[in-house]
Design a protein around this motif. Sequence first.
Motif, PDB file in Angstrom:
ATOM      1  N   VAL A  23       0.982  -1.172  -0.048  1.00  0.00           N
ATOM      2  CA  VAL A  23      -0.081   0.084   0.085  1.00  0.00           C
ATOM      3  C   VAL A  23       0.932   1.263  -0.113  1.00  0.00           C
ATOM      4  N   MET A  27       0.726   3.964  -2.964  1.00  0.00           N
ATOM      5  CA  MET A  27       0.093   5.017  -2.816  1.00  0.00           C
ATOM      6  C   MET A  27       0.825   6.613  -3.175  1.00  0.00           C
ATOM      7  N   ASP A  32      -5.076   4.833 -10.362  1.00  0.00           N
ATOM      8  CA  ASP A  32      -5.926   3.907  -9.409  1.00  0.00           C
ATOM      9  C   ASP A  32      -5.080   2.944  -9.458  1.00  0.00           C
ATOM     10  N   SER A  34      -6.034  -1.312  -8.522  1.00  0.00           N
ATOM     11  CA  SER A  34      -6.885  -2.356  -7.820  1.00  0.00           C
ATOM     12  C   SER A  34      -6.337  -3.694  -7.624  1.00  0.00           C
ATOM     13  N   ASN A  45      -9.419  -1.443  -3.809  1.00  0.00           N
ATOM     14  CA  ASN A  45      -8.703  -0.226  -4.015  1.00  0.00           C
ATOM     15  C   ASN A  45      -7.314  -0.791  -3.463  1.00  0.00           C
ATOM     16  N   LYS A  47      -4.898   1.132  -2.858  1.00  0.00           N
ATOM     17  CA  LYS A  47      -4.280   2.083  -1.756  1.00  0.00           C
ATOM     18  C   LYS A  47      -4.800   2.101  -0.425  1.00  0.00           C
ATOM     19  N   SER A  48      -5.743   1.114  -0.163  1.00  0.00           N
ATOM     20  CA  SER A  48      -6.455   0.931   0.948  1.00  0.00           C
ATOM     21  C   SER A  48      -5.898  -0.237   1.842  1.00  0.00           C
ATOM     22  N   ALA A  51      -9.063  -2.528   2.827  1.00  0.00           N
ATOM     23  CA  ALA A  51      -9.449  -3.170   1.952  1.00  0.00           C
ATOM     24  C   ALA A  51      -8.360  -4.387   1.434  1.00  0.00           C
TER      25      ALA A  51
END
Length: 86
Positions: A23, A27, A32, A34, A45, A47-48, A51
């Motif tokens: 992540v 970031m 984006d 996925s 996501n 970057k989460s 998630a």
Amino acid sequence: MGERKVTVAAEVGLHARPAATFVKRAMQAPMDISVGKVHGGSPVNGKSILAILALDVRQGETIVISADGEGSEEILDELATIAGTP
């Protein structure tokens, strides 16, 4: 859209430290990103951290990392290396 299929190598799967490293790098990317399991589930996501952890990816499972935009191929290569073996 570029993508990489990766078999997760870490004993802990894509959890804890490997997920945080993944992540952190994602970031830094302007596009984006996925991540999803090859066998089931919707992509999340990349970057989460929450998630990624919720995917519950375990050692030996294959994931698909996707990104679209300038520089995405390089980012995908780096994220594939972090996650496991392409």
